[in-house]
Design a protein around this motif. Sequence first.
Motif, short mmCIF file in Angstrom:
data_model
loop_
_atom_site.label_atom_id
_atom_site.label_comp_id
_atom_site.label_asym_id
_atom_site.label_seq_id
_atom_site.Cartn_x
_atom_site.Cartn_y
_atom_site.Cartn_z
N ALA A 199 0.83 -1.20 0.00
CA ALA A 199 0.00 0.00 0.00
C ALA A 199 0.87 1.26 0.00
CB ALA A 199 -0.92 0.00 1.22
N ALA A 200 1.97 1.22 0.74
CA ALA A 200 2.88 2.37 0.77
C ALA A 200 3.45 2.64 -0.61
CB ALA A 200 3.99 2.13 1.78
N PHE A 201 3.88 1.58 -1.30
CA PHE A 201 4.48 1.75 -2.62
C PHE A 201 3.45 2.12 -3.68
CE2 PHE A 201 8.22 -0.17 -0.78
CZ PHE A 201 9.25 0.41 -1.51
N ALA A 202 2.21 1.75 -3.45
CA ALA A 202 1.17 2.10 -4.41
C ALA A 202 0.75 3.57 -4.30
CB ALA A 202 -0.06 1.21 -4.21
N GLY A 203 1.07 4.19 -3.17
CA GLY A 203 0.65 5.58 -2.97
C GLY A 203 1.77 6.49 -2.52
N ILE A 204 2.00 6.55 -1.23
CA ILE A 204 2.92 7.54 -0.65
C ILE A 204 4.34 7.44 -1.21
CG2 ILE A 204 3.99 8.34 1.51
CD1 ILE A 204 1.49 7.37 2.96
N LEU A 205 4.82 6.23 -1.45
CA LEU A 205 6.22 6.05 -1.84
C LEU A 205 6.44 5.79 -3.33
CD1 LEU A 205 7.60 3.91 1.14
CD2 LEU A 205 7.62 6.39 0.83
N THR A 206 5.39 5.93 -4.13
CA THR A 206 5.55 5.74 -5.56
C THR A 206 6.55 6.76 -6.12
OG1 THR A 206 4.41 5.78 -7.68
CG2 THR A 206 3.57 7.24 -6.00
N GLY A 207 7.15 6.42 -7.24
CA GLY A 207 8.10 7.32 -7.88
C GLY A 207 7.46 8.61 -8.36
N ARG A 208 6.15 8.65 -8.41
CA ARG A 208 5.44 9.88 -8.83
C ARG A 208 5.02 10.74 -7.65
NH1 ARG A 208 3.93 5.54 -11.63
NH2 ARG A 208 2.18 5.10 -10.25
N SER A 209 5.31 10.27 -6.44
CA SER A 209 4.92 11.01 -5.24
C SER A 209 5.81 12.23 -5.02
CB SER A 209 5.03 10.08 -4.02
OG SER A 209 5.00 10.81 -2.82
N ARG A 210 5.27 13.22 -4.38
CA ARG A 210 6.08 14.41 -4.09
C ARG A 210 7.11 14.14 -3.01
NH1 ARG A 210 5.01 17.89 0.11
NH2 ARG A 210 3.29 17.39 1.54
N TYR A 211 7.00 13.01 -2.34
CA TYR A 211 7.97 12.65 -1.31
C TYR A 211 9.18 11.91 -1.90
CZ TYR A 211 3.75 13.45 1.45
OH TYR A 211 2.62 14.00 1.99
N PHE A 212 9.06 11.49 -3.16
CA PHE A 212 10.10 10.67 -3.76
C PHE A 212 11.36 11.48 -4.03
CE2 PHE A 212 12.31 8.88 -7.44
CZ PHE A 212 12.50 7.57 -7.02
N VAL A 213 12.50 10.86 -3.77
CA VAL A 213 13.81 11.45 -4.06
C VAL A 213 14.63 10.38 -4.79
CG1 VAL A 213 15.95 12.38 -3.09
CG2 VAL A 213 13.75 12.94 -2.03
N ALA A 214 15.22 10.74 -5.92
CA ALA A 214 16.06 9.81 -6.66
C ALA A 214 17.41 9.68 -5.96
CB ALA A 214 16.24 10.29 -8.09
N HIS A 215 18.13 8.60 -6.28
CA HIS A 215 19.47 8.43 -5.72
C HIS A 215 20.42 7.95 -6.80
CE1 HIS A 215 19.57 3.97 -5.63
NE2 HIS A 215 18.27 4.09 -5.47
N TYR A 216 21.73 8.09 -6.56
CA TYR A 216 22.71 7.65 -7.55
C TYR A 216 22.63 6.15 -7.76
CZ TYR A 216 26.96 6.07 -9.70
OH TYR A 216 27.83 5.43 -10.54
N ALA A 217 22.74 5.74 -9.00
CA ALA A 217 22.87 4.32 -9.34
C ALA A 217 23.62 4.26 -10.67
CB ALA A 217 21.50 3.66 -9.47
N PRO A 218 24.45 3.24 -10.87
CA PRO A 218 25.24 3.17 -12.09
C PRO A 218 24.40 2.89 -13.33
CG PRO A 218 25.47 1.15 -10.83
CD PRO A 218 24.72 2.11 -9.95
N ASP A 219 24.93 3.26 -14.47
CA ASP A 219 24.31 2.90 -15.75
C ASP A 219 24.29 1.38 -15.87
OD1 ASP A 219 23.64 3.66 -18.71
OD2 ASP A 219 25.22 2.12 -18.81
#
Length: 282
Positions: free
Chosen positions: A151-171
């Motif tokens: 439920a958290a990933f479907a709403g609050i923590l989705t990548g489209r949420s305003r709470y989301f922050v990207a992080h470094y990851a390699p190509d």
Amino acid sequence: MRIDLHTHSNVSDGTEAPGAVMASAAAAGLDAVALTDHDSTAGWGEAAEAARFLGLTFVPGMEVSCRTDNGISVHVLSYLHDPAHPGLLAEIAKSRSARVSRAERMVERLAEDYPISWADVQEQVAPGATIGRPHIADALVAAGVVPSRSAAFAGILTGRSRYFVAHYAPDPAHAVRLIRDAGGVPVFAHPEASARGRVVGEQTYLEMIDAGLAGLEIEHRDNPEDGRTYLRRLAAEHSLLVTGSSDYHGTGKPNLLGENTTSAKVLERIAELGTGTPVVRP
């Protein structure tokens, strides 16, 4: 043989200790299982010891978090690499550090609207574990904000949420090369999992194949059937290994051990290709 090559322990975002994952695998009737925690090999020792005791074949692995230039998340499973390889270790350390700072920023944003703190999240993380959004989800569950991780990933923590922050990851192609350099066998995890977010186009597949991609995880609950058809064609055209796995997380996800499996022939080919660390036989 019943073989599951994608599981997680509490070293990353699973809910069971590495040894307990092996016990669950044995109880599920598996003959061979890989532990593939996110950006970590810390669970290998405990898992290998438990697997020997239980009569399981253990495949040491890791799931490397990657990101394309246009921001698409990609996961690459690495089997049988050298866990002390300096190039891969440095890249993983960079990603792990970025995960922590990213999680802290997300919690700061969430705390403006929900009863959650960084201390609450830390309570959900096993010692030495790779921190990630699932631990934030667990803290939100504990606070009564959401009923489950899903439920958290479907709403609050989705990548489209305003709470989301990207992080470094390699190509992803770079990660494939590092895995190969470390003697590992790179397999693209759940590549057509469109329900999780955007998926890559064929150019990214070709770049990863050119870099040394060994296989595709096709039989996975998050790959839709049309995606599996596409992946089977791609695997046939480029002589890639085909794997099937559960992506087990204990109670963290509904995925069940052995719900998808890999053939013994493919496992033996992975064992032949991997030169960094051996398969642990019972």
